[in-house]
Design a protein around this motif. Structure first.
Motif, PDB file in Angstrom:
ATOM      1  N   ASP A  27      22.569 -91.882 -15.633  1.00  0.00           N
ATOM      2  CA  ASP A  27      23.579 -92.936 -15.642  1.00  0.00           C
ATOM      3  C   ASP A  27      24.956 -92.345 -15.371  1.00  0.00           C
ATOM      4  O   ASP A  27      25.768 -92.920 -14.656  1.00  0.00           O
ATOM      5  N   LEU A  80      25.526 -91.583 -11.714  1.00  0.00           N
ATOM      6  CA  LEU A  80      25.798 -92.821 -10.968  1.00  0.00           C
ATOM      7  C   LEU A  80      27.209 -93.317 -11.252  1.00  0.00           C
ATOM      8  O   LEU A  80      27.902 -93.808 -10.372  1.00  0.00           O
ATOM      9  N   TRP A  81      27.617 -93.168 -12.507  1.00  0.00           N
ATOM     10  CA  TRP A  81      28.931 -93.608 -12.924  1.00  0.00           C
ATOM     11  C   TRP A  81      30.018 -92.873 -12.126  1.00  0.00           C
ATOM     12  O   TRP A  81      30.975 -93.469 -11.645  1.00  0.00           O
ATOM     13  N   ASN A  87      30.046 -94.004  -8.535  1.00  0.00           N
ATOM     14  CA  ASN A  87      30.677 -95.318  -8.486  1.00  0.00           C
ATOM     15  C   ASN A  87      32.198 -95.201  -8.500  1.00  0.00           C
ATOM     16  O   ASN A  87      32.891 -95.773  -7.657  1.00  0.00           O
ATOM     17  N   ILE A  96      33.561 -93.874  -5.203  1.00  0.00           N
ATOM     18  CA  ILE A  96      33.628 -94.902  -4.147  1.00  0.00           C
ATOM     19  C   ILE A  96      34.866 -95.767  -4.354  1.00  0.00           C
ATOM     20  O   ILE A  96      35.605 -96.071  -3.421  1.00  0.00           O
ATOM     21  N   LEU A  97      35.116 -96.126  -5.614  1.00  0.00           N
ATOM     22  CA  LEU A  97      36.287 -96.964  -5.894  1.00  0.00           C
ATOM     23  C   LEU A  97      37.590 -96.233  -5.606  1.00  0.00           C
ATOM     24  O   LEU A  97      38.545 -96.822  -5.104  1.00  0.00           O
ATOM     25  N   PHE A 137      40.170 -97.874  -3.088  1.00  0.00           N
ATOM     26  CA  PHE A 137      41.545 -98.203  -3.485  1.00  0.00           C
ATOM     27  C   PHE A 137      42.547 -97.528  -2.556  1.00  0.00           C
ATOM     28  O   PHE A 137      43.526 -98.130  -2.136  1.00  0.00           O
ATOM     29  N   GLU A 146      42.123 -96.555   0.524  1.00  0.00           N
ATOM     30  CA  GLU A 146      42.124 -97.127   1.866  1.00  0.00           C
ATOM     31  C   GLU A 146      42.794 -98.492   1.902  1.00  0.00           C
ATOM     32  O   GLU A 146      43.483 -98.826   2.863  1.00  0.00           O
ATOM     33  N   GLN A 150      14.731 -98.307 -16.438  1.00  0.00           N
ATOM     34  CA  GLN A 150      16.178 -98.403 -16.617  1.00  0.00           C
ATOM     35  C   GLN A 150      16.848 -98.871 -15.327  1.00  0.00           C
ATOM     36  O   GLN A 150      16.192 -99.062 -14.320  1.00  0.00           O
ATOM     37  N   ALA A 194      23.093 -98.573 -14.986  1.00  0.00           N
ATOM     38  CA  ALA A 194      24.220 -97.974 -14.266  1.00  0.00           C
ATOM     39  C   ALA A 194      24.272 -98.479 -12.826  1.00  0.00           C
ATOM     40  O   ALA A 194      25.346 -98.737 -12.288  1.00  0.00           O
ATOM     41  N   MET A 195      23.098 -98.647 -12.206  1.00  0.00           N
ATOM     42  CA  MET A 195      23.048 -99.160 -10.837  1.00  0.00           C
ATOM     43  C   MET A 195      23.656-100.554 -10.768  1.00  0.00           C
ATOM     44  O   MET A 195      24.386-100.893  -9.850  1.00  0.00           O
ATOM     45  N   HIS A 218      25.853-101.783 -12.718  1.00  0.00           N
ATOM     46  CA  HIS A 218      27.296-101.685 -12.877  1.00  0.00           C
ATOM     47  C   HIS A 218      27.969-101.335 -11.547  1.00  0.00           C
ATOM     48  O   HIS A 218      28.995-101.894 -11.190  1.00  0.00           O
ATOM     49  N   ILE A 219      27.343-100.405 -10.812  1.00  0.00           N
ATOM     50  CA  ILE A 219      27.896-100.023  -9.509  1.00  0.00           C
ATOM     51  C   ILE A 219      27.962-101.237  -8.596  1.00  0.00           C
ATOM     52  O   ILE A 219      28.977-101.513  -7.964  1.00  0.00           O
ATOM     53  N   GLN A 222      30.789-103.593  -9.444  1.00  0.00           N
ATOM     54  CA  GLN A 222      32.092-103.082  -9.028  1.00  0.00           C
ATOM     55  C   GLN A 222      32.269-103.189  -7.518  1.00  0.00           C
ATOM     56  O   GLN A 222      33.330-103.552  -7.039  1.00  0.00           O
ATOM     57  N   LEU A 223      31.202-102.867  -6.774  1.00  0.00           N
ATOM     58  CA  LEU A 223      31.292-102.931  -5.320  1.00  0.00           C
ATOM     59  C   LEU A 223      31.534-104.358  -4.859  1.00  0.00           C
ATOM     60  O   LEU A 223      32.357-104.614  -3.985  1.00  0.00           O
ATOM     61  N   GLN A 226      35.144-105.342  -5.600  1.00  0.00           N
ATOM     62  CA  GLN A 226      36.135-104.656  -4.779  1.00  0.00           C
ATOM     63  C   GLN A 226      36.064-105.076  -3.313  1.00  0.00           C
ATOM     64  O   GLN A 226      37.070-105.364  -2.688  1.00  0.00           O
ATOM     65  N   PHE A 227      34.843-105.115  -2.764  1.00  0.00           N
ATOM     66  CA  PHE A 227      34.729-105.257  -1.312  1.00  0.00           C
ATOM     67  C   PHE A 227      34.709-106.702  -0.829  1.00  0.00           C
ATOM     68  O   PHE A 227      34.436-106.974   0.326  1.00  0.00           O
ATOM     69  N   LEU A 263      31.994 -96.865   5.427  1.00  0.00           N
ATOM     70  CA  LEU A 263      31.924 -97.950   4.452  1.00  0.00           C
ATOM     71  C   LEU A 263      31.628 -99.278   5.133  1.00  0.00           C
ATOM     72  O   LEU A 263      30.836-100.084   4.635  1.00  0.00           O
TER      73      LEU A 263
END
Lengths: 265, 267
Positions: A21, A24-25, A28, A31-32, A36, A38, B175, B178-179, B181-182, B185-186, B189-190, B202
């Protein structure tokens, strides 16, 4: 003191369990960070006199945007949900009766999460940012002021969370209140848009509120928008709000403890 | 057959809704705070465009239109399909088995299991944003509004598919938090700025791998006067319903495979 440190370390250990996790965090956030950067690069490319009217260069703004994502990771998580769960099953009474201070206990826990995020997300990301993107970083007194400002920002954020969290004891269901808090903090702190982008009348009000101490002040220090004597003024601003919110949290805590004794006895 | 399912779905959801309404104050605060959250995103777009009126060819109201379009589809997802977020905990608690033993399609039973009122807050914010933006975008016809409705539903289907596929990972790995959550967020944002502000990698990723851009970015072009800036190909602005259909089919396939792999929570 020892028991609080022990609690901090226990929290740090507990948070390290989920390795996958965590990976991945970090991906993530990275990427943000790029996204941000860009977005703001494009905004600056489209706004011709922006660097002059705001006093911040495109490069400075990109740094601000990337750091805002990274700093987000060390801000303490909301405690409303935890408290409202404990109110529902009654275990809040035992928490309050334990031979430690309720606020210190929560602070030690937040400190554990802070250490964890520092080690596992903030430092790797900062290294990544320094390697891949050209950024100007502060040195000497300015760097020290930035570090102090980040710690004060953490404290401010914790106190706001704690005060909002304690309202859970009164209302049981705090989902909505906590959401309001998050939105106001995100918008008014400069986490999403720097304060100098807001219309003048709005930003003048926002500059007096505690929220700007969480993102706007530390990030402005980093990119050198705040220099000279203003540095000390801004640090004093953060410290003053910390003191006010600390006193407020003590008053509320004392009141709630008294109320719990009455209803419980 | 279909009529029976619609009746059943409505009955189950109205029971869910009634159980949420048991606490009217919480209901009101919850919906209001989510509406407020949605509007804050729209406000942020507005604040930025006060200083920079046009970003990569997009005006204030076009940006607000795009971000509100996602809010609306997201609201539909949250209201009717948010349970895909909780597959993991349902399976861990052993509560998932009840969908399998009912004399109904497990997917149907699962979809009708919950209604999340907070989704209406997102929808409300989205609709307010869309209305505010549409006033400033010329040439609205009834036909275009009908297309908008199709786009909104297709967008919700795309988000549902992406969320559900990540949710289905739990059948194999137990599980996936976390995926998820990603992805959240994506999505947030996008869907707020034109895809063209991001670098080529991207752009390709969000179009061809994780087709987030089909929810609000590409279809928005269909409603604007100037359609010259579409990346890759202008055809993409018509493809949202197709992408939705494709993803939903793939998701249903993955779900079926997942159910076969599912062995129960143990014990």
């Amino acid at each position: 003191m020892g028991k609080y440190v022990a609690y901090t370390i226990t929290t740090l250990k507990n948070t390290q369990v989920y390795k996958f996790d965590l990976l991945l965090w970090v991906i993530n956030s990275f990427i943000l960070v790029i996204a941000f950067r860009e977005v703001w690069k494009a905004i600056y490319a489209n706004g011709h006199s922006l660097a002059i009217s705001t006093g911040v260069t495109s490069q400075g703004m990109q740094t601000y945007a990337m750091l805002s994502v990274i700093l987000y990771a060390i801000m303490p998580p909301s405690i409303s949900y935890e408290i409202s769960d404990k109110v529902r099953d009654g275990s809040i009474v035992f928490d309050m009766q334990k031979p430690w201070d309720f606020e210190w206990m929560h602070f030690s826990k937040a400190a554990g999460v802070f250490l964890f995020s520092m080690i596992y997300t903030v430092i790797p990301q900062l290294v990544g940012v320094f390697l891949f993107f050209p950024i100007d970083y502060p040195a000497g007194v300015q760097a020290a002021a930035f570090a102090a400002s980040v710690l004060l920002a953490f404290l401010l954020s914790f106190l706001i969370n704690f005060i909002v969290g304690m309202t859970a004891i009164l209302f049981t269901e705090t989902w909505g209140i906590d959401m309001f808090k998050s939105v106001i903090t995100d918008v008014c702190s400069g986490a999403m848009v720097p304060l100098w982008f807001f219309p003048d009348a709005v930003s003048r009000v926002l500059l007096w509120l505690p929220f700007q101490g969480i993102f706007n002040i530390p990030l402005s220090l980093f990119i050198g928008k705040i220099t000279g004597t203003a540095v000390w003024e801004q640090l004093a601003f953060q410290a003053a709000w910390c003191l006010i919110l600390l006193l407020l949290s003590r008053v509320i805590l004392a009141w709630i403890e008294r109320k719990l004794v009455i209803t419980g006895g | 057959m279909i009529g029976r399912h619609i009746k059943l779905y409505l009955a189950m959801q109205s029971a869910n809704l009634r159980s949420h309404m048991a606490y009217p104050l919480n209901f009101a605060i919850g919906v209001l705070s989510i509406t407020f959250l949605g509007l804050s995103f729209i406000l942020v777009s507005w604040v930025i465009t006060q200083k920079v009126p046009i970003i990569d060819g997009w005006t204030t109201y076009e940006l607000i239109f795009m971000t509100s379009l996602w809010r609306t589809t997201h609201g539909i997802f949250i209201a009717f399909f948010v349970q895909s977020w909780f597959l993991e905990s349902l399976i861990r608690n052993g509560e998932f088995d009840r969908f399998l033993v009912r004399p109904l399609n497990p997917m149907f039973s699962f979809a009708a299991h919950n209604i999340q009122i907070y989704g209406f807050g997102d929808m409300l914010a989205g609709i307010i944003g869309l209305a505010a933006a549409m006033v400033h975008i010329p040439d609205w016809t009834l036909g275009k509004i009908a297309v908008l409705l199709v786009i909104v539903i297709s967008g919700a289907a795309i988000e549902w598919s992406l969320q559900m596929m990540i949710g289905c990972m739990v059948f194999w790995t137990l599980q996936g938090g976390a995926m998820r959550h990603i992805l959240d967020q994506l999505l947030a944002q996008f869907t707020r700025f034109p895809l063209s502000v991001y670098n080529g990698v991207l752009q390709a990723l969000l179009t061809f791998v994780l087709p987030v851009a089909f929810i609000s970015y590409y279809p928005s072009y269909f409603f604007f006067g100037d359609r010259s800036g579409v990346p890759f190909s202008p055809v993409l602005m018509y493809l949202t319903p197709l992408v939705a259909l494709l993803l939903v089919s793939v998701t249903y396939y993955v779900w079926t495979k997942g159910l076969n792999a599912y062995k129960g929570a143990g014990t």
